[in-house]
Design an enzyme around this catalytic site. Structure first.
Site, PDB file in Angstrom:
ATOM      1  CG  HIS A 117     -12.257 -73.848  61.701  1.00  0.00           C
ATOM      2  ND1 HIS A 117     -12.981 -74.393  60.779  1.00  0.00           N
ATOM      3  CD2 HIS A 117     -10.999 -75.276  62.024  1.00  0.00           C
ATOM      4  CE1 HIS A 117     -12.118 -75.107  60.376  1.00  0.00           C
ATOM      5  NE2 HIS A 117     -11.100 -75.915  61.059  1.00  0.00           N
ATOM      6  CG  HIS A 119     -13.488 -80.170  62.203  1.00  0.00           C
ATOM      7  ND1 HIS A 119     -12.284 -81.255  61.882  1.00  0.00           N
ATOM      8  CD2 HIS A 119     -12.903 -79.648  60.732  1.00  0.00           C
ATOM      9  CE1 HIS A 119     -11.486 -80.423  61.577  1.00  0.00           C
ATOM     10  NE2 HIS A 119     -11.838 -79.236  61.093  1.00  0.00           N
ATOM     11  CG  ASP A 142     -34.740 -64.631  60.272  1.00  0.00           C
ATOM     12  OD1 ASP A 142     -35.822 -63.788  59.433  1.00  0.00           O
ATOM     13  OD2 ASP A 142     -35.402 -65.393  61.179  1.00  0.00           O
ATOM     14  CG  HIS A 182     -10.858 -76.912  56.284  1.00  0.00           C
ATOM     15  ND1 HIS A 182     -10.141 -76.249  56.325  1.00  0.00           N
ATOM     16  CD2 HIS A 182     -10.839 -77.869  57.931  1.00  0.00           C
ATOM     17  CE1 HIS A 182      -9.685 -76.498  57.534  1.00  0.00           C
ATOM     18  NE2 HIS A 182      -9.863 -76.680  58.172  1.00  0.00           N
ATOM     19  CE1 TYR A 236     -35.327 -63.135  67.651  1.00  0.00           C
ATOM     20  CE2 TYR A 236     -33.037 -63.011  68.372  1.00  0.00           C
ATOM     21  CZ  TYR A 236     -34.881 -64.070  68.120  1.00  0.00           C
ATOM     22  OH  TYR A 236     -34.726 -64.516  68.941  1.00  0.00           O
TER      23      TYR A 236
END
Lengths: 238, 238, 238, 238
Positions: A117, A119, A142, A182, A236
């Site tokens: 997480h 910001h 991709d 958020h 890849y």
């Protein structure tokens, strides 16, 4: 599972794994300021530790950042260990204030091994408007296989953030969701993959934003998105 | 030339040159994150190694980055050596997923000694709209001799990216092409020159973008562009 | 003064001063990439060395960066020494391609002791539109005493850049001029002051640009600009 | 209290505290360039030192940066100590030119233990338009409890800047005020908290600015802002 259990009640192989994952998670936190995804103490990385004998995942643990600690001070020892109901099992600090959202995601998405997480600026700017990021770049096809979706507005304190993450990502190829007003949450098979998704999420959020400032990017055909996504996921890397 | 040949089948002078070019190419990769042209493992640099006895260039080789390796881990030893049909000749890793585009460029542009590919933010934002960057800065006239052109949309997996690069750059003084919805490829007499072109491409993409946000930059006369380009290509530097 | 003279023909005190100024100018070049005012080999800093016995300044020298050398390689030894007609007097490299503009400025503005040129992004974006930067910030009133003016479009190769700098700055309190379609030149009593002006020029170019993206900044009264400028020039610092 | 007093006239416990606070304030100045809130010598951090025997705070001191000194040279020894009327009490340098504004804030807001001033780019861009930053992000509700307000235009030289800070912040939950055409001032229980507020102020100024470039962010309900603010102020951290 309750707070009366300790890490000693788990198999030795799992305790060894916890030690290794503490190192991994502490090290990966350094990538967040390096890629300018966080400031001060914001943002967090976690990784699941699987129970070797309980196949349904209910006895898994995860390692996560403690709350409100500066990125310069983050060591493997400071990382905390939680059960999948979000309770602290081992560690001297309070876990991240986003722990409940990580725990909910691990409980309901058994294939997820890492959660991040942040910001990060451009992704959060899209989240503030509640707009998904359209898929107009080959690198976005991709990595994300389509647009990056928006999750609902949810206030911290109950399961609503976790539920928003799981509900939104369950219907998408994207490993990233923009939680409204958020910021982004990303998932992956391990914490490193979830960090990569967080880095790429900000990269495409920024590039598509900048492209839109002076006109309209050309959309990609759905069939091109599909073939780019298939190739990248299967070919890849090493 | 096929995968049954090895580097040992090439002249000693060429093998010595491969050793030196591995160092050069590994070192130049550090410039890409330093100038913020790439994140994570994106982007790649290659340099041609000329065969001393075969003047038509068909037996040349090139050194390129391996696929999906972090910039912190890139050493001369990890670089891989490919033939001009894009096959791995020497190295322990799979070559970059953009190897076919580099190979096509070396095959069809014998004067090109270095190729660079990035997803640098502002250049890619222009590429997403399919818009060439207009030449409104003296530094752009110096380096690019006119606008930076856009190449066609092309999906990875065949020669279409390489063909798009070669077709577009063959009709331009610019050493940079913006491949549509994808990002910039740059060329030069060696890898260092191609890296410089990638750095300058992003610099002018950003500056012209920002100038356009608040109005219309003043166009440069074609005759001024010509004289700036001529002087810079012939006089600048040591 | 001609290329047949050497540094040995100048007074010993002046040769000592050249040695010190080579160190100063080499060190100040590191500030340009640090503040992200330049990429690759772009940009240059110079400082005047005054002749102790010729008061009209005609026999002064200046120390400047060599042409096309990377910022990582810039040492005091590599700096070159030029006469005020822009000819190389001492040094093993060709002087910067902007040397004529620096020389013209020193010849015609005897109080100027340092000159800096960059292509810093936001200042160059204003220069591409040929728009002066309006004075809407107290820090801009402090440093520039009003708007940052635009100089004429001028092609390298004769005195037209130098003349544009001198003509524009002679009628302004600003130590910075935005040369049209080119970039900023700044002056100061020494090279350090001119570097500071280059840093502050980009800072206000960026801040005013960003402010204008979402509306109209409030203008500052001329009387407030005057009092801020007076105080800052006379009181600030040690 | 007058300039005839010296630090020796204060209690030993207070002198010990001054020594510790000099270290803290010198160290915190490094955070300003690290988070790109300042260039050159701009910006300043101060922290209050409370008098142990005079409860009304009138005999408190504060430690602040000297005027016009480069961030590379800032050591604990160079920090200066002032009385709450803004006079230099101890130190070899002239105090920051913003000292009067810090002193006014400490005199009139006894709970404030730290003050920071920067010209950070996005916050200053809002300040130039005289627009408060709307509260559209959960991290902004957490830290600022609502919009970031704008203070009046005020010229340096008397108490008008300090009065503008105090008047504006007294009616707000925000620890940051955008002084019109000037830049942000932030407060906190100590200097570290005021630095954090300066970092977060720029972060939300940038994110909300970028969000507004492509449309309208979704407003947050006042009740959600209240609950986020309450939780963050009381629960977050260790």
């Amino acid at each position: 599972m309750s707070s009366s259990r300790t890490l000693q009640d788990y198999p030795e192989a799992m305790r060894d794994q916890v030690r290794r994952v503490r190192e991994v998670v502490a090290g990966l936190h350094a990538e967040l300021p390096r890629y300018e995804l966080v400031v001060w103490t914001a943002g967090n990385v976690s990784q699941r530790v699987r129970h070797p004998q309980v196949a349904d995942g209910s006895q898994d643990l995860f390692v996560i950042k403690p709350s409100g600690v500066s990125y310069d001070e983050l060591t493997a020892e400071l990382m905390v260990v939680c059960t999948l109901d979000g309770q602290l099992l081992d560690g001297t600090r309070a876990p991240s204030s986003d722990t409940a959202a990580h725990a909910y995601t691990y409980r309901h998405m058994p294939h997820v091994g890492g959660v991040v997480h942040t910001h990060s600026t451009y992704a959060t700017a899209w989240a503030a408007r509640g707009e998904p990021i359209p898929c107009v770049l080959t690198m976005m096809a991709d990595e994300f296989g389509g647009p990056i979706p928006v999750g609902p507005f949810a206030v911290i304190g109950d399961d609503s953030i976790g539920r928003g993450i799981v509900d939104t990502l369950s219907g998408s190829r994207s490993p990233a969701v923009l939680m409204a007003n958020h910021g982004p949450f990303t998932i992956g098979p391990d914490a490193r993959a979830a960090v990569k998704a967080a880095v790429m999420c900000e990269e495409v959020a920024r590039t598509v934003h900048i492209s839109l400032q002076l006109g309209e990017p050309t959309p990609l055909d759905a069939s091109h998105i599909d073939s780019l996504y298939e190739r990248y996921q299967n070919v890849y890397g090493q």
